[in-house]
Design a protein around this motif. Structure first.
Motif, short mmCIF file in Angstrom:
data_model
loop_
_atom_site.label_atom_id
_atom_site.label_comp_id
_atom_site.label_asym_id
_atom_site.label_seq_id
_atom_site.Cartn_x
_atom_site.Cartn_y
_atom_site.Cartn_z
N ALA A 195 21.92 13.99 -6.13
CA ALA A 195 21.19 13.93 -7.40
C ALA A 195 21.62 12.74 -8.25
O ALA A 195 20.83 12.23 -9.04
N GLU A 196 22.86 12.29 -8.08
CA GLU A 196 23.39 11.23 -8.93
C GLU A 196 23.46 9.86 -8.24
O GLU A 196 23.85 8.88 -8.85
N ILE A 197 23.05 9.79 -6.98
CA ILE A 197 23.22 8.56 -6.20
C ILE A 197 22.19 7.50 -6.60
O ILE A 197 21.05 7.81 -6.94
N GLN A 198 22.61 6.26 -6.57
CA GLN A 198 21.76 5.14 -6.97
C GLN A 198 20.64 4.89 -5.95
O GLN A 198 19.48 4.70 -6.32
N HIS A 199 20.99 4.84 -4.67
CA HIS A 199 20.01 4.61 -3.60
C HIS A 199 20.21 5.67 -2.53
O HIS A 199 21.31 5.82 -2.01
N LEU A 200 19.14 6.35 -2.18
CA LEU A 200 19.18 7.34 -1.11
C LEU A 200 18.08 6.98 -0.12
O LEU A 200 16.90 6.93 -0.48
N LEU A 201 18.47 6.70 1.12
CA LEU A 201 17.52 6.33 2.15
C LEU A 201 17.55 7.37 3.25
O LEU A 201 18.64 7.80 3.67
N VAL A 202 16.39 7.75 3.72
CA VAL A 202 16.27 8.79 4.73
C VAL A 202 15.67 8.18 6.00
O VAL A 202 14.70 7.43 5.94
N TYR A 203 16.28 8.52 7.12
CA TYR A 203 15.77 8.09 8.42
C TYR A 203 14.88 9.20 8.97
O TYR A 203 15.33 10.33 9.11
N THR A 204 13.63 8.88 9.27
CA THR A 204 12.70 9.88 9.78
C THR A 204 12.08 9.40 11.09
O THR A 204 12.03 8.20 11.37
N ASP A 205 11.57 10.36 11.86
CA ASP A 205 10.81 10.01 13.05
C ASP A 205 9.37 9.71 12.63
O ASP A 205 9.03 9.83 11.45
N PRO A 206 8.53 9.28 13.55
CA PRO A 206 7.14 8.92 13.19
C PRO A 206 6.35 10.05 12.53
O PRO A 206 5.41 9.80 11.77
N GLU A 207 6.75 11.30 12.77
CA GLU A 207 6.05 12.43 12.15
C GLU A 207 6.63 12.78 10.78
O GLU A 207 6.17 13.71 10.12
N GLY A 208 7.65 12.06 10.35
CA GLY A 208 8.24 12.31 9.05
C GLY A 208 9.40 13.30 9.05
O GLY A 208 9.91 13.66 8.00
N GLN A 209 9.85 13.72 10.23
CA GLN A 209 10.98 14.64 10.34
C GLN A 209 12.28 13.88 10.04
O GLN A 209 12.59 12.90 10.71
N PRO A 210 13.05 14.30 9.03
CA PRO A 210 14.29 13.58 8.72
C PRO A 210 15.39 13.87 9.75
O PRO A 210 15.55 15.01 10.19
N PHE A 211 16.12 12.81 10.11
CA PHE A 211 17.22 12.94 11.05
C PHE A 211 18.55 12.47 10.45
O PHE A 211 19.60 12.67 11.05
N GLY A 212 18.49 11.84 9.30
CA GLY A 212 19.71 11.37 8.67
C GLY A 212 19.42 10.75 7.33
O GLY A 212 18.27 10.48 7.00
N PHE A 213 20.49 10.57 6.55
CA PHE A 213 20.33 9.87 5.27
C PHE A 213 21.62 9.17 4.91
O PHE A 213 22.70 9.48 5.41
N ILE A 214 21.49 8.18 4.03
CA ILE A 214 22.62 7.42 3.54
C ILE A 214 22.47 7.26 2.04
O ILE A 214 21.37 7.04 1.54
N GLY A 215 23.58 7.42 1.33
CA GLY A 215 23.59 7.27 -0.12
C GLY A 215 24.48 6.10 -0.51
O GLY A 215 25.62 5.99 -0.04
N ILE A 216 23.96 5.25 -1.37
CA ILE A 216 24.66 4.03 -1.79
C ILE A 216 24.82 4.03 -3.30
O ILE A 216 23.89 4.34 -4.04
N GLN A 217 26.01 3.67 -3.75
CA GLN A 217 26.29 3.51 -5.17
C GLN A 217 27.13 2.26 -5.34
O GLN A 217 28.20 2.13 -4.74
#
Length: 110
Positions: free
Chosen positions: A13-35
């Motif tokens: 909720a407080e992270i500056q940048h949150l990126l999500v890795y998804t497959d072509p159907e939009g299913q998330p498989f991972g994420f990374i948070g950057i501050q």
């Protein structure tokens, strides 16, 4: 691990940048948070580990967001080795984590 869930939810909720890795159907498989040009969290679905998802996320933020640092729990040699493989090196060590718990932390940077 379950006791970390509230901390992760609060962190997201407080992270500056949150990126999500998804497959072509939009299913998330991972994420990374950057501050502030530092990796604060990286999670990959255990069923999808070893497929390059974590590496893709880290390489993306290095180049797109100028990320150059990460903290790793010293008791997690798999994570330390992962970041070392990507060019990070330990430059300092703390006896406690940011919450003051007795979990030694390795501070790494490119």
């Amino acid at each position: 691990m379950e006791d970390l869930r509230p901390l992760v939810q609060q962190g997201i909720a407080e992270i500056q940048h949150l990126l999500v890795y998804t497959d072509p159907e939009g299913q998330p498989f991972g994420f990374i948070g950057i501050q502030d040009q530092k990796i604060e969290m990286l999670f990959v679905d255990p069923a999808a580990r070893g497929q390059g998802i974590g590496k893709s996320l880290v390489n993306y933020v290095i180049h797109a967001l100028n990320v150059h640092a990460v903290d790793v729990n010293e008791d997690n040699p798999q994570a330390t080795g992962f970041y070392e493989h990507l060019g990070f090196r330990v430059y300092a060590r703390s006896k406690q984590d940011e919450q003051g718990k007795p979990w030694p932390i390795l501070h790494m940077r490119l």
